[in-house]
Design an enzyme around this catalytic site. Structure first.
Site, PDB file in Angstrom:
ATOM      1  N   SER A 292      -6.385   4.726 -21.428  1.00  0.00           N
ATOM      2  CA  SER A 292      -7.414   3.734 -21.571  1.00  0.00           C
ATOM      3  C   SER A 292      -8.288   3.811 -20.213  1.00  0.00           C
ATOM      4  O   SER A 292      -8.056   4.705 -19.359  1.00  0.00           O
ATOM      5  CB  SER A 292      -6.805   2.364 -21.509  1.00  0.00           C
ATOM      6  OG  SER A 292      -7.864   1.229 -21.273  1.00  0.00           O
TER       7      SER A 292
ATOM      8  N   TYR B  54      -1.777  -4.710 -17.123  1.00  0.00           N
ATOM      9  CA  TYR B  54      -1.951  -3.838 -18.071  1.00  0.00           C
ATOM     10  C   TYR B  54      -2.624  -2.552 -17.372  1.00  0.00           C
ATOM     11  O   TYR B  54      -2.256  -1.251 -17.978  1.00  0.00           O
ATOM     12  CB  TYR B  54      -3.158  -4.389 -19.196  1.00  0.00           C
ATOM     13  CG  TYR B  54      -3.757  -3.476 -20.235  1.00  0.00           C
ATOM     14  CD1 TYR B  54      -3.043  -2.992 -21.107  1.00  0.00           C
ATOM     15  CD2 TYR B  54      -5.130  -2.809 -19.802  1.00  0.00           C
ATOM     16  CE1 TYR B  54      -3.123  -2.135 -21.899  1.00  0.00           C
ATOM     17  CE2 TYR B  54      -5.546  -2.070 -21.011  1.00  0.00           C
ATOM     18  CZ  TYR B  54      -4.720  -1.589 -22.282  1.00  0.00           C
ATOM     19  OH  TYR B  54      -5.081  -0.653 -22.914  1.00  0.00           O
TER      20      TYR B  54
END
Ligand SMILES: NC(=O)c1ccc[n+]([C@@H]2O[C@H](COP(=O)([O-])OP(=O)(O)OC[C@H]3O[C@@H](n4cnc5c(N)ncnc54)[C@H](OP(=O)(O)O)[C@@H]3O)[C@@H](O)[C@H]2O)c1
Length: 281
Positions: free
Chosen positions: A144, A157
């Site tokens: 990501s 995260y």
């Protein structure tokens, strides 16, 4: 061996019940890969199965929960028994835990890492012996933009994706001599179930949380970013580009938003980048 692969390549995708994983399965199958769509709950195959039947695509399904040793072992062993080879592994399964750092319980953070990091380790270690023996293969890890920079209310995260980046980069040196490549896909904001499926830290729900206002600001900011989000098919096309390239890059960004963030990060000092991100929260 049960299946004649006729020189076709065999691909495995984790977390293919929705979103990016679902799109990758379709993209690979439409481009001649024998594709295994794996998911933890096989009750969710219906969408993919309908399209596979309509288009006569070679998509096969296996139950695979990345947090469960036996499930991973059984799925990978049965694929190797059926095809005798694995050419592509896409580690896609993952979710986001949201909450200010102080509001996170250790248990919540451990669960986040169990899926996003240990899940990748578990599946990759199950696949590597086969790729090493055949002296070829490619491991694609769906990271990501959050694997390249931090932002407020997402430390769990973000740190799981930073871990994935370090793991992939280090692993690449070890497995390249055996003919195995590694790739990191770094999407920006993608329009999937990801944001609805996010896990919210229990303490963040407390109206007395000192971070309540920051959480609300971030929620609004993410909703805005989602409007301009990229569709998952672009991520799938990038995965196809990487796995069919003779010389794949280590990193692929997907989305104008993440390209802009990384451009800023290159241009700005850490302090300037920090000040820009702080405005979000
Ligand atoms: N959407 C974004 O903006 C974005 C941006 C950058 C990176 N990513 C990454 O892209 C990947 C896919 O996310 P998405 O956007 O497609 O979200 P999504 O639609 O929520 O898909 C996540 C997938 O992961 C699966 N999954 C979760 N835990 C699992 C487990 N223990 N075992 C097997 N599968 C599991 C889910 O299965 P169930 O259906 O059973 O829950 C679902 O199929 C994730 O790694 C995410 O971090 C997403």
């Amino acid at each position: 061996m049960l299946m004649m692969t006729n020189d076709k390549k065999v691909a495995i995708v984790t977390g293919s019940s929705s979103g990016i994983g679902n799109a990758i399965v379709l993209e690979l199958a439409r481009n001649n890969f024998i594709t295994y769509g794996t998911m933890r709950n096989l009750d969710k195959i219906s969408d993919l199965k309908t399209i596979a039947d309509q288009e006569n695509l070679k998509i096969y399904f296996k139950q695979l929960d990345v947090t469960d040793d036996n499930s991973v072992k059984n799925a990978i062993n049965s694929i190797v028994e059926e095809t005798g080879r694995i050419d592509v592994l896409v580690n896609n399964a993952g979710y986001g835990l949201v909450g200010a750092f102080e509001d996170l319980s250790l248990d919540e953070v451990q669960k986040q890492f169990e899926t996003n990091v240990f899940g990748v380790i578990r599946v990759t270690q199950a696949v590597l012996p086969t790729m090493r023996k055949q002296e070829s293969g490619i491991i694609v890890n769906i990271s990501s933009g959050a694997g390249r920079f931090g932002y407020p209310t997402a430390s769990a995260y973000v740190s799981s994706k930073f871990a994935l980046e370090g793991l992939t980069e280090s692993m690449s040196y070890e497995i390249e001599p055996f003919g195995i490549r590694t790739v990191l896909i770094e999407p920006g904001v993608i329009k999937t179930n990801f944001f609805n499926s996010m896990s919210l830290a229990r303490k963040s729900k407390d109206p007395d949380s000192p971070y309540l206002q920051m959480m609300q600001v971030m929620e609004k900011s993410v909703t805005k970013m989602l409007e301009k989000g990229t569709i998952p098919q672009y991520v799938a096309k990038t995965v196809l580009e990487a796995v069919t390239s003779k010389n794949p890059k280590l990193r692929y960004l997907v989305g104008k938003d993440v390209e802009q963030w990384i451009e800023n990060k290159k241009k700005m000092s850490d302090e300037e980048f920090h000040d820009m991100m702080a405005l979000l929260g």
